[in-house]
Design a protein around this motif. Structure first.
Motif, PDB file in Angstrom:
ATOM      1  N   PRO A   1     120.431 115.647 -57.117  1.00 36.34           N
ATOM      2  CA  PRO A   1     121.291 116.802 -56.827  1.00 36.34           C
ATOM      3  C   PRO A   1     121.729 116.907 -55.367  1.00 36.34           C
ATOM      4  CG  PRO A   1     119.433 117.463 -58.175  1.00 36.34           C
ATOM      5  CD  PRO A   1     119.194 116.034 -57.780  1.00 36.34           C
ATOM      6  N   ASN A   2     120.920 116.426 -54.448  1.00 38.36           N
ATOM      7  CA  ASN A   2     121.241 116.554 -53.021  1.00 38.36           C
ATOM      8  C   ASN A   2     121.841 115.278 -52.425  1.00 38.36           C
ATOM      9  OD1 ASN A   2     118.956 115.041 -53.234  1.00 38.36           O
ATOM     10  ND2 ASN A   2     117.817 116.126 -51.644  1.00 38.36           N
ATOM     11  N   VAL A   3     122.392 114.413 -53.245  1.00 37.87           N
ATOM     12  CA  VAL A   3     122.964 113.159 -52.773  1.00 37.87           C
ATOM     13  C   VAL A   3     124.194 113.445 -51.904  1.00 37.87           C
ATOM     14  CG1 VAL A   3     124.519 112.810 -54.733  1.00 37.87           C
ATOM     15  CG2 VAL A   3     123.605 110.828 -53.533  1.00 37.87           C
ATOM     16  N   ASN A   4     124.475 112.534 -50.960  1.00 33.80           N
ATOM     17  CA  ASN A   4     125.650 112.751 -50.112  1.00 33.80           C
ATOM     18  C   ASN A   4     126.853 111.972 -50.650  1.00 33.80           C
ATOM     19  OD1 ASN A   4     125.701 110.069 -48.979  1.00 33.80           O
ATOM     20  ND2 ASN A   4     124.028 110.668 -47.637  1.00 33.80           N
ATOM     21  N   ILE A   5     128.017 112.314 -50.144  1.00 37.09           N
ATOM     22  CA  ILE A   5     129.266 111.729 -50.628  1.00 37.09           C
ATOM     23  C   ILE A   5     129.267 110.216 -50.463  1.00 37.09           C
ATOM     24  CG2 ILE A   5     131.749 111.589 -50.147  1.00 37.09           C
ATOM     25  CD1 ILE A   5     131.669 114.568 -49.536  1.00 37.09           C
TER      26      ILE A   5
ATOM     27  N   GLU B   1     124.297 114.105 -62.710  1.00 35.64           N
ATOM     28  CA  GLU B   1     123.148 114.457 -61.886  1.00 35.64           C
ATOM     29  C   GLU B   1     121.858 114.148 -62.639  1.00 35.64           C
ATOM     30  OE1 GLU B   1     122.175 118.779 -60.723  1.00 35.64           O
ATOM     31  OE2 GLU B   1     123.672 118.070 -59.297  1.00 35.64           O
ATOM     32  N   ASN B   2     120.823 113.705 -61.925  1.00 37.85           N
ATOM     33  CA  ASN B   2     119.499 113.592 -62.534  1.00 37.85           C
ATOM     34  C   ASN B   2     119.029 114.986 -62.917  1.00 37.85           C
ATOM     35  OD1 ASN B   2     119.040 110.856 -62.424  1.00 37.85           O
ATOM     36  ND2 ASN B   2     118.074 110.927 -60.424  1.00 37.85           N
ATOM     37  N   THR B   3     118.501 115.131 -64.106  1.00 37.68           N
ATOM     38  CA  THR B   3     118.071 116.443 -64.568  1.00 37.68           C
ATOM     39  C   THR B   3     116.739 116.337 -65.288  1.00 37.68           C
ATOM     40  OG1 THR B   3     119.243 116.174 -66.656  1.00 37.68           O
ATOM     41  CG2 THR B   3     120.423 117.279 -64.873  1.00 37.68           C
ATOM     42  N   THR B   4     116.183 117.478 -65.597  1.00 41.28           N
ATOM     43  CA  THR B   4     114.940 117.500 -66.367  1.00 41.28           C
ATOM     44  C   THR B   4     115.245 117.147 -67.810  1.00 41.28           C
ATOM     45  OG1 THR B   4     115.207 119.841 -66.845  1.00 41.28           O
ATOM     46  CG2 THR B   4     113.933 119.282 -64.887  1.00 41.28           C
ATOM     47  N   PRO B   5     114.291 116.571 -68.526  1.00 40.27           N
ATOM     48  CA  PRO B   5     114.541 116.127 -69.898  1.00 40.27           C
ATOM     49  C   PRO B   5     114.975 117.223 -70.869  1.00 40.27           C
ATOM     50  CG  PRO B   5     112.523 115.177 -69.064  1.00 40.27           C
ATOM     51  CD  PRO B   5     112.998 116.174 -68.041  1.00 40.27           C
ATOM     52  N   SER B   6     114.716 118.457 -70.583  1.00 42.64           N
ATOM     53  CA  SER B   6     115.075 119.525 -71.513  1.00 42.64           C
ATOM     54  C   SER B   6     116.432 120.158 -71.207  1.00 42.64           C
ATOM     55  CB  SER B   6     113.998 120.608 -71.490  1.00 42.64           C
ATOM     56  OG  SER B   6     113.952 121.190 -70.202  1.00 42.64           O
TER      57      SER B   6
ATOM     58  N   GLU C   1     134.822 117.314 -64.346  1.00 45.14           N
ATOM     59  CA  GLU C   1     133.630 118.163 -64.312  1.00 45.14           C
ATOM     60  C   GLU C   1     132.679 117.703 -63.218  1.00 45.14           C
ATOM     61  OE1 GLU C   1     133.089 118.994 -69.002  1.00 45.14           O
ATOM     62  OE2 GLU C   1     132.446 117.049 -68.279  1.00 45.14           O
ATOM     63  N   TRP C   2     131.766 118.609 -62.885  1.00 43.95           N
ATOM     64  CA  TRP C   2     130.661 118.363 -61.986  1.00 43.95           C
ATOM     65  C   TRP C   2     130.889 119.058 -60.671  1.00 43.95           C
ATOM     66  CZ3 TRP C   2     128.111 113.134 -60.406  1.00 43.95           C
ATOM     67  CH2 TRP C   2     126.726 113.267 -60.428  1.00 43.95           C
ATOM     68  N   ASN C   3     130.068 118.742 -59.669  1.00 41.36           N
ATOM     69  CA  ASN C   3     130.208 119.481 -58.416  1.00 41.36           C
ATOM     70  C   ASN C   3     131.116 118.742 -57.425  1.00 41.36           C
ATOM     71  OD1 ASN C   3     128.768 117.742 -56.649  1.00 41.36           O
ATOM     72  ND2 ASN C   3     126.845 118.566 -57.367  1.00 41.36           N
ATOM     73  N   ARG C   4     131.560 119.466 -56.412  1.00 43.98           N
ATOM     74  CA  ARG C   4     132.532 118.937 -55.470  1.00 43.98           C
ATOM     75  C   ARG C   4     132.061 117.705 -54.712  1.00 43.98           C
ATOM     76  NH1 ARG C   4     134.526 124.018 -52.460  1.00 43.98           N
ATOM     77  NH2 ARG C   4     133.524 124.956 -54.222  1.00 43.98           N
ATOM     78  N   THR C   5     130.819 117.671 -54.327  1.00 42.97           N
ATOM     79  CA  THR C   5     130.309 116.520 -53.571  1.00 42.97           C
ATOM     80  C   THR C   5     130.455 115.245 -54.381  1.00 42.97           C
ATOM     81  OG1 THR C   5     128.706 117.923 -52.435  1.00 42.97           O
ATOM     82  CG2 THR C   5     128.282 115.555 -52.419  1.00 42.97           C
ATOM     83  N   HIS C   6     130.089 115.308 -55.637  1.00 43.54           N
ATOM     84  CA  HIS C   6     130.147 114.119 -56.478  1.00 43.54           C
ATOM     85  C   HIS C   6     131.588 113.732 -56.814  1.00 43.54           C
ATOM     86  CE1 HIS C   6     126.114 115.842 -57.066  1.00 43.54           C
ATOM     87  NE2 HIS C   6     125.769 114.582 -56.942  1.00 43.54           N
ATOM     88  N   ILE C   7     132.426 114.706 -57.099  1.00 45.67           N
ATOM     89  CA  ILE C   7     133.835 114.412 -57.383  1.00 45.67           C
ATOM     90  C   ILE C   7     134.495 113.805 -56.156  1.00 45.67           C
ATOM     91  CG2 ILE C   7     136.088 115.491 -57.802  1.00 45.67           C
ATOM     92  CD1 ILE C   7     134.662 117.322 -59.818  1.00 45.67           C
ATOM     93  N   ASN C   8     134.218 114.350 -54.962  1.00 47.49           N
ATOM     94  CA  ASN C   8     134.787 113.776 -53.741  1.00 47.49           C
ATOM     95  C   ASN C   8     134.293 112.356 -53.512  1.00 47.49           C
ATOM     96  OD1 ASN C   8     136.423 115.908 -53.005  1.00 47.49           O
ATOM     97  ND2 ASN C   8     134.798 116.947 -51.903  1.00 47.49           N
ATOM     98  N   GLY C   9     133.032 112.086 -53.810  1.00 39.48           N
ATOM     99  CA  GLY C   9     132.511 110.731 -53.685  1.00 39.48           C
ATOM    100  C   GLY C   9     133.239 109.756 -54.595  1.00 39.48           C
TER     101      GLY C   9
END
Length: 128
Positions: A65-69, A33-38, A96-104
């Motif tokens: 973070p809000n990307v679709n599958i 996921e895109n995240t903040t630098p810190s 690892e990671w969230n379900r949307t991304h793993i399913n994609g």
């Protein structure tokens, strides 16, 4: 070093290290996921690069973070295709990671099933 590309969802280094020890990839594609630098995610990424960056190429593919599958599946299927045409053995790690991304990533593997050698999951005991 093998001609293997490990495409891996990424949150921390533990699951990655287990897969690296098992498959000795020549290239690692971290899907995150895109995240903040810190963020802790970026620290984990840097630690992984320091650990294996000498031995293997590390590429980052990041999503909002809000990307679709569909977007994840489309991008990952492109990467699978490119790596396969380069003569690489493609292995996916979905630990690892969230379900949307793993399913994609799983949908991409399904779409390019003839180009993916293996799909693995590393459990909390670091076993494949």
């Amino acid at each position: 070093m093998s001609n293997t590309t490990l495409i891996s969802t990424f949150l921390s280094a533990e699951a990655q290290i287990t897969c690296i020890k098992e498959f000795y990839p020549s290239k690692i594609v971290l899907v995150r996921e895109n995240t903040t630098p810190s963020s802790k995610l970026l620290q984990n990424e840097e630690n992984l690069r320091k650990s294996v960056g000498i031995m293997t190429s590390v590429q980052i593919v990041s999503f909002e973070p809000n990307v679709n599958i569909y977007e994840v599946a489309n991008k990952i299927s492109d990467i699978i295709e490119i790596e396969s045409y380069r003569g690489q053995i493609v292995i996916l790690n979905l630990s690892e990671w969230n379900r949307t991304h793993i399913n994609g990533v799983l949908f991409a593997a399904y779409a390019k099933h003839n180009m993916v050698r293996k799909i693995v999951y590393v459990d909390e005991k670091n076993q494949i």
